[in-house]
Structure formats: C-alpha cells, structure tokens
Design an enzyme around this catalytic site. Structure first.
Site, PDB file in Angstrom:
ATOM      1  N   LYS A 136       0.665  -1.344   0.009  1.00 46.98           N
ATOM      2  CA  LYS A 136      -0.095   0.036   0.012  1.00 46.98           C
ATOM      3  C   LYS A 136       0.870   1.333   0.050  1.00 46.98           C
ATOM      4  O   LYS A 136       0.686   2.203   0.925  1.00 46.98           O
ATOM      5  CB  LYS A 136      -0.922   0.133   1.240  1.00 46.98           C
ATOM      6  CG  LYS A 136      -2.002  -1.269   1.127  1.00 46.98           C
ATOM      7  CD  LYS A 136      -2.952  -1.142   2.306  1.00 46.98           C
ATOM      8  CE  LYS A 136      -3.949  -2.324   2.194  1.00 46.98           C
ATOM      9  NZ  LYS A 136      -3.246  -3.582   2.687  1.00 46.98           N
TER      10      LYS A 136
HETATM   11  O1  LIG Z   1      -9.194  -2.982   1.536  1.00 39.77           O
HETATM   12  C1  LIG Z   1      -8.178  -3.973   1.961  1.00 39.77           C
HETATM   13  C2  LIG Z   1      -7.192  -3.912   1.542  1.00 39.77           C
HETATM   14  C3  LIG Z   1      -6.274  -4.769   1.986  1.00 39.77           C
HETATM   15  N1  LIG Z   1      -6.499  -5.713   3.008  1.00 39.77           N
HETATM   16  C4  LIG Z   1      -5.692  -6.715   3.505  1.00 39.77           C
HETATM   17  O2  LIG Z   1      -5.918  -7.986   3.017  1.00 39.77           O
HETATM   18  C5  LIG Z   1      -5.742  -8.898   4.117  1.00 39.77           C
HETATM   19  C6  LIG Z   1      -7.080  -9.192   4.759  1.00 39.77           C
HETATM   20  O3  LIG Z   1      -6.561 -10.341   5.656  1.00 39.77           O
HETATM   21  P1  LIG Z   1      -7.751 -11.268   6.453  1.00 39.77           P
HETATM   22  O4  LIG Z   1      -7.012 -11.939   7.387  1.00 39.77           O
HETATM   23  O5  LIG Z   1      -8.399 -12.198   5.328  1.00 39.77           O
HETATM   24  O6  LIG Z   1      -8.937 -10.268   6.927  1.00 39.77           O
HETATM   25  C7  LIG Z   1      -4.766  -7.896   5.106  1.00 39.77           C
HETATM   26  O7  LIG Z   1      -3.328  -7.949   4.850  1.00 39.77           O
HETATM   27  C8  LIG Z   1      -5.455  -6.560   4.842  1.00 39.77           C
HETATM   28  O8  LIG Z   1      -4.184  -5.617   5.187  1.00 39.77           O
HETATM   29  C9  LIG Z   1      -7.992  -5.712   3.417  1.00 39.77           C
HETATM   30  O9  LIG Z   1      -8.142  -6.509   4.461  1.00 39.77           O
HETATM   31  N2  LIG Z   1      -8.728  -4.724   3.199  1.00 39.77           N
END
Ligand SMILES: O=c1ccn([C@@H]2O[C@H](COP(=O)(O)O)[C@@H](O)[C@H]2O)c(=O)[nH]1
Length: 276
Positions: free
Chosen positions: A96
């Site tokens: 990001k």
């Molecule tokens: O909008 C967003 C952008 C990035 N993320 C990232 O994805 C994973 C989600 O992890 P989970 O364990 O499946 O919840 C995490 O690395 C976030 O930083 C997001 O969730 N939403």
C-alpha cells in the site's frame, strides 16, 4: 514480454480465482505453536509457501507483518517472494505505498524492478496523493510486465468517509480512481495490468466497475465477515474479473500442510460457486 494481465489471466485459468494472503499475525504464530520472533516468522512463511505456492494463483504477503521484525523480517519477505515465484505462484506484495515523483519511482524500483531482491509480480498502492502520482509505478509495471492494484473501495469500515466523498466533478473519490484506472486498461486483452482493491464487505455502493477491464482484488472475505455470496452484490456484472482474497481464514487452518491445502480447496470451491 507477457503483461501482468496476461499472466494473471493464465494463472487463474489454470489454478482458479483465488489469492491467499501471507499475514503472519502474532496471534497466528502463537496458534501454530511458534515463537513471535524471526525464527517463528521464517517457519510460518516457509510452511505457507510449501503448502500453497504450487497450487494457488496468487500469494499476497502482507509486508507489515515482515517489516515488524526489521531488516531480518524483510530478508524473510525477500525469500518468501522468491520461493513463491519459483514454485509458480504470482506474488502480489501488499505494501500500500503511495508518494510523489522520484520517491514513488524509488518505491517502484524497490518492488517492481527485477534488479531488486524485493521484486514481486504486483503491488498494492494508495491513490490518496492523486492517481497521477502513481505514474512511476504504472510505468515500471509496464516496463517489467508487472501489475499494480490501486485502493478504491477498501474493506474497512473507515473507508467510505474518504472514498465516498464527492469531488468538485460530482463524482466520488472512489469513482474518480476507478475511472482513471479504467482509462489506462482500456483495450487491453485479455485483461489490463492495473487492478483495483474493492472489499467484499462494502455491499452495494452504486459505484460503476463495468469499464475497469482489470483485476478486482476482493479482500474482506472470511475473518472480516465477507462471504462469497456478498460478491454478487458488490461486483454485479464485473464478477468475472474478481480475484477473491483470504488470509486468516486459510492461515488459521495451519500449521499442517494438508490442513492448509484443505482450507484453500474449501474457500476456492466457495468462490467458484459464487463467481459462476
Ligand atoms: O481493503 C483492504 C485492503 C487490503 N486488505 C488486506 O488484506 C488482508 C486481509 O486479511 P484477512 O485476514 O483475510 O482479513 C490484510 O493483509 C489486509 O491488510 C484488506 O483487508 N482490505
């Protein structure tokens, strides 16, 4: 040289529409019986790569969980990226990043230039310094066959206050981002190399994704409460370009390799059914 859009299209056709995040949370290290240190991090990441890199289309290491351990964590991130790519997965590095001019160009060099040990297939970037400020990353991606995923409608509850705000053009901030990326991807076959991040948790927002012609990364599934059934409401007619992404939902099944693979098969079956 193949573009990222071409490579992603082929990977999804062969392995299925799924991205699995590598997010070594302290709580997951503990759940796996690992220490919250560099040895635990290294073991966790290596196990996920061994379990999934030869079968999942995209692996998405979350840089923050590696950076947490300083330079030694970054070294583990480097080997995680390299080993994943060697085993055949595309690597989307979730960093990001977003900055201006030569600084953005330096980030692009760090993550998209094959000369860098952190080079991934694609990265996530933040457009809140203006989509135009991301041009060095778009240029680097085009030069090296890489991809860039721009945050548009994120999965967190704080996102809409900024992303739904209406600009002087009468469009929302998110729609402005969506439209600028759509312009760059226009005409690309089978898929453009610039993607958007659109959370599976956001519901029906009225944003128009129909012209993006690029991959739509959908985080928020599983641990954040999003389900495959939510994808239709969020993406409508653009479902065919959705790349569903799970991290904790799959990772919590470890540390056994067979269990990680079974969890991955289960979520893949769920999203396949939803995407049609
Ligand atoms: O909008 C967003 C952008 C990035 N993320 C990232 O994805 C994973 C989600 O992890 P989970 O364990 O499946 O919840 C995490 O690395 C976030 O930083 C997001 O969730 N939403």
């Amino acid at each position: 040289m193949e573009t990222f859009g071409e490579r992603l299209h082929a990977a999804v056709a062969e392995r299925g529409p799924l991205c699995v995040g590598i997010d070594p949370h302290a709580s997951l290290l503990a759940r796996w019986g690992l220490s919250d240190d560099i040895a635990g991090l290294e073991h966790f990441a290596r196990t996920v790569v061994e379990a999934l890199a030869d079968r999942v289309a995209v692996l998405k290491p979350q840089s923050a969980f590696f950076e947490r351990f300083g330079s030694r964590g970054v070294a583990v991130l480097e080997s995680t990226i390299r080993q994943s790519r060697e085993a055949g997965a595309l690597v989307l590095l979730d960093v990001k990043r977003g900055d201006i001019g030569s600084t953005m160009a330096a980030y692009a060099d760090a993550y998209l230039s094959p000369a860098s040990t952190l080079c991934a297939d694609a990265i996530t970037v933040s457009p809140y310094l203006g989509v135009g400020s991301l041009q060095p990353a778009f240029d680097s991606a085009a030069a090296h066959g890489g991809g860039v995923f721009v945050l548009a409608l994120t999965s967190n509850p704080e996102g809409p206050a900024v992303q739904h705000a209406v600009t002087s053009s009468g469009k929302s901030v998110a729609q402005t981002v969506i439209d600028e990326i759509s312009q760059v991807n226009a005409g690309a076959q089978p898929l453009g190399s610039l993607g958007l991040v659109v959370g599976a948790t956001i519901g029906e927002t009225g944003h128009d994704l129909s012209k993006v012609n690029g991959p739509l990364l959908a985080p928020g599934l599983g641990a954040q409460g999003g389900t495959p059934d939510d994808l239709r409401a969020v993406f409508g007619e653009s479902l065919h370009n959705v790349l569903p992404s799970y991290s904790r939902e799959v990772l919590a099944a470890g540390p056994e390799i067979g269990e990680l693979r079974a969890a991955t098969d289960r979520v893949l079956a769920g999203v396949r059914a939803a995407l049609g």
